[in-house]
Design an enzyme around this catalytic site. Sequence first.
Site, PDB file in Angstrom:
ATOM      1  N   GLY A  80      21.192  14.817  11.771  1.00  0.00           N
ATOM      2  CA  GLY A  80      22.189  15.692  11.138  1.00  0.00           C
ATOM      3  C   GLY A  80      21.596  16.569  10.044  1.00  0.00           C
ATOM      4  O   GLY A  80      20.531  16.290   9.497  1.00  0.00           O
TER       5      GLY A  80
ATOM      6  N   ARG B 146      26.848  18.676   3.463  1.00  0.00           N
ATOM      7  CA  ARG B 146      27.419  18.429   2.136  1.00  0.00           C
ATOM      8  C   ARG B 146      26.360  18.309   1.034  1.00  0.00           C
ATOM      9  O   ARG B 146      26.679  18.243  -0.143  1.00  0.00           O
ATOM     10  CB  ARG B 146      28.294  17.159   2.181  1.00  0.00           C
ATOM     11  CG  ARG B 146      29.582  17.365   2.980  1.00  0.00           C
ATOM     12  CD  ARG B 146      30.246  16.050   3.370  1.00  0.00           C
ATOM     13  NE  ARG B 146      29.672  15.470   4.577  1.00  0.00           N
ATOM     14  CZ  ARG B 146      30.094  14.347   5.159  1.00  0.00           C
ATOM     15  NH1 ARG B 146      31.080  13.659   4.616  1.00  0.00           N
ATOM     16  NH2 ARG B 146      29.523  13.895   6.264  1.00  0.00           N
TER      17      ARG B 146
ATOM     18  N   THR C  55      27.466  11.882  16.393  1.00  0.00           N
ATOM     19  CA  THR C  55      26.722  10.612  16.393  1.00  0.00           C
ATOM     20  C   THR C  55      26.699   9.967  17.793  1.00  0.00           C
ATOM     21  O   THR C  55      25.724   9.331  18.164  1.00  0.00           O
ATOM     22  CB  THR C  55      27.335   9.632  15.376  1.00  0.00           C
ATOM     23  OG1 THR C  55      28.763   9.610  15.557  1.00  0.00           O
ATOM     24  CG2 THR C  55      27.032  10.040  13.951  1.00  0.00           C
TER      25      THR C  55
HETATM   26  C1  UD1 Z   1      29.829   8.256  10.022  1.00  0.00           C
HETATM   27  C2  UD1 Z   1      30.869   7.561  10.914  1.00  0.00           C
HETATM   28  C3  UD1 Z   1      31.953   6.959  10.027  1.00  0.00           C
HETATM   29  C4  UD1 Z   1      31.329   5.990   9.042  1.00  0.00           C
HETATM   30  C5  UD1 Z   1      30.223   6.652   8.242  1.00  0.00           C
HETATM   31  C6  UD1 Z   1      29.444   5.593   7.471  1.00  0.00           C
HETATM   32  C7  UD1 Z   1      30.920   8.838  12.995  1.00  0.00           C
HETATM   33  C8  UD1 Z   1      31.683   9.784  13.831  1.00  0.00           C
HETATM   34  N1  UD1 Z   1      31.464   8.528  11.817  1.00  0.00           N
HETATM   35  O1  UD1 Z   1      30.497   9.313   9.370  1.00  0.00           O
HETATM   36  O2  UD1 Z   1      32.896   6.270  10.823  1.00  0.00           O
HETATM   37  O3  UD1 Z   1      32.313   5.498   8.166  1.00  0.00           O
HETATM   38  O4  UD1 Z   1      29.281   7.310   9.124  1.00  0.00           O
HETATM   39  O5  UD1 Z   1      28.510   6.146   6.598  1.00  0.00           O
HETATM   40  O6  UD1 Z   1      29.889   8.353  13.401  1.00  0.00           O
HETATM   41  N2  UD1 Z   1      23.732  12.371  13.082  1.00  0.00           N
HETATM   42  C9  UD1 Z   1      22.902  12.663  14.154  1.00  0.00           C
HETATM   43  N3  UD1 Z   1      23.317  13.595  15.061  1.00  0.00           N
HETATM   44  C10 UD1 Z   1      24.505  14.235  14.984  1.00  0.00           C
HETATM   45  C11 UD1 Z   1      25.343  13.932  13.884  1.00  0.00           C
HETATM   46  C12 UD1 Z   1      24.933  12.989  12.955  1.00  0.00           C
HETATM   47  O7  UD1 Z   1      21.822  12.108  14.276  1.00  0.00           O
HETATM   48  O8  UD1 Z   1      24.792  15.062  15.847  1.00  0.00           O
HETATM   49  C13 UD1 Z   1      23.281  11.387  12.088  1.00  0.00           C
HETATM   50  C14 UD1 Z   1      23.221  11.950  10.669  1.00  0.00           C
HETATM   51  O9  UD1 Z   1      21.928  12.472  10.414  1.00  0.00           O
HETATM   52  C15 UD1 Z   1      23.548  10.752   9.794  1.00  0.00           C
HETATM   53  C16 UD1 Z   1      24.365   9.849  10.714  1.00  0.00           C
HETATM   54  O10 UD1 Z   1      24.201  10.342  12.035  1.00  0.00           O
HETATM   55  O11 UD1 Z   1      22.395  10.059   9.382  1.00  0.00           O
HETATM   56  C17 UD1 Z   1      25.851   9.856  10.340  1.00  0.00           C
HETATM   57  O12 UD1 Z   1      26.326  11.183  10.386  1.00  0.00           O
HETATM   58  P1  UD1 Z   1      27.292  11.754   9.283  1.00  0.00           P
HETATM   59  O13 UD1 Z   1      27.617  13.154   9.629  1.00  0.00           O
HETATM   60  O14 UD1 Z   1      26.764  11.481   7.932  1.00  0.00           O
HETATM   61  O15 UD1 Z   1      28.591  10.848   9.551  1.00  0.00           O
HETATM   62  P2  UD1 Z   1      29.746  10.488   8.564  1.00  0.00           P
HETATM   63  O16 UD1 Z   1      30.696  11.638   8.484  1.00  0.00           O
HETATM   64  O17 UD1 Z   1      29.227   9.961   7.295  1.00  0.00           O
HETATM   65 CA    CA Z   2      27.179   9.828   6.433  1.00  0.00          CA
END
Ligand code: UD1
Ligand code: CA
Length: 458
Positions: free
Chosen positions: A14, A18, A82
């Site tokens: 990601g 933010r 994710t």
């Molecule tokens: C995510 C969870 C949420 C949880 C929270 C805990 C999902 C949909 N939601 O939300 O339920 O409470 O984490 O911290 O999973 N990432 C990728 N590829 C992507 C998108 C994200 O590798 O396409 C990685 C990001 O780099 C990050 C992690 O996944 O390290 C979580 O992504 P983030 O966007 O931070 O999710 P949250 O909104 O925090």
């Molecule tokens: Ca997160």
Amino acid sequence: MPDMNITAVVLAAGKGTRMHSPKPKVLQTLLNEPMLYYVHAALEPLLGECVLTVIGHGADMVEAAFPGMEDRFVEQKEQLGTGHALQVAWDAVKATGSEYCLVINGDTPLVTTQSLERMAGVAGCCDLAFMTITPRDPAAFGRVVRDEDRRISAIVEAKDYDMNVHGPVTGEVNAGIYLLKISSMEPLLSELGNDNKSGEYYITDLIELAVSKGLTVDGVQCGDDLSLMGINSPRELVTAENALRRQIVEDHIDNGVIVHSPETVVIGPKVTVEPGAEIFGHCEVYGTSAVAAGARLGSYTYITDSTFAPGCDIKQFCHIEGAEVGPDAWAGPYARLRPGAVLKAGSRVGNFVEMKKAVLGEGSKASHLTYLGDAEVGAGANIGAGTITCNYDGKNKFVTKISDGAFIGSNTALVAPVTVGENALVGAGSTITKDVPDEGTGIARGKQINIKRRMKKS
Ligand code: UD1
Ligand code: CA
């Protein structure tokens, strides 16, 4: 526990919108180490090298920050969520032959090996498990939904949560750490959709899917565990960094390190400090630095990747990178030791002295206003104030050798390559371009003439 048959997947592709930073979020640092370092470090004792990391945004930068790990990175070219990140890694996961997959968000740097061990411990008991927390502020975490028998029914992202559909919020949220039985998830993964407020494929939708197929799903409750917080904003980063800083300093104190004004001391996670070392406030020590018992690190000093032998004394206001400070050696106040600076036993470097790729021999002194770059100084030498090794001709770097017992007079330029012999003397104010033989005296400066002073007639 190598026979647990688990492969980990770290989701780190990601952008971290933010954080408002051009740097990929997992490269944001806590105590000078990237977030992703901490997640890997927590996994390592448990799973060794059985860890895949999904990267995407700024993939080149992430790869460069973790050299030697190329074959354990999987690239998610477009960040579609994710769930999509897991889909991208899935073939590589299956190729390991593991039975379980431990998925963890890469933005959870405070996670401990013990927490992950607890998670790994439920392998064999269910098809899908995830960790839940009940923080004071559930913020944007995914909400855990349970049925009237307290059984897990879904995780619903905060922005998609509808009280009328999902019931009142309970405060229990998803920590972003999951244990998946690979064979059970295989048919579900392709069923993930992106019909939600973000238009993303959510890994969290696996929960409702698994429940609907009658699979066993468990929410491992961890209470208000700060170490499981995800970092999404600068505020959360600072909170986590402060907590980690305090914990590391406290651990060193408990281990016998004397830390003055500990609230102002910062020590990185890889730094080793022996009991009996002494660190003064407003000091930062990072990287792979190692501080021996009886070494003293003075206030307002920045240190990275350097070693300090017993009895050495770093006075206030020093900047030290990639240096080696020998037993009973001194540096500072206001010394700058750059990579490759080596202070042998009992040597001294004083104020406004800079060293780079330079060795100062046993008992030698460079007490004031000096630059030693690409230099080898023997034992018992004295380097006068204002000595400069002229090591660079605009194209190449050259070495200056100053032999045992040599005495370099103040304000001397030593134009490298050049050697000053054993017990030789260089006159103050010289520009030395030719070698000075052992026990010789080199003087290279304009001769002084004295003439009568003209006085103004009054
Ligand atoms: C995510 C969870 C949420 C949880 C929270 C805990 C999902 C949909 N939601 O939300 O339920 O409470 O984490 O911290 O999973 N990432 C990728 N590829 C992507 C998108 C994200 O590798 O396409 C990685 C990001 O780099 C990050 C992690 O996944 O390290 C979580 O992504 P983030 O966007 O931070 O999710 P949250 O909104 O925090
Ligand atoms: Ca997160």
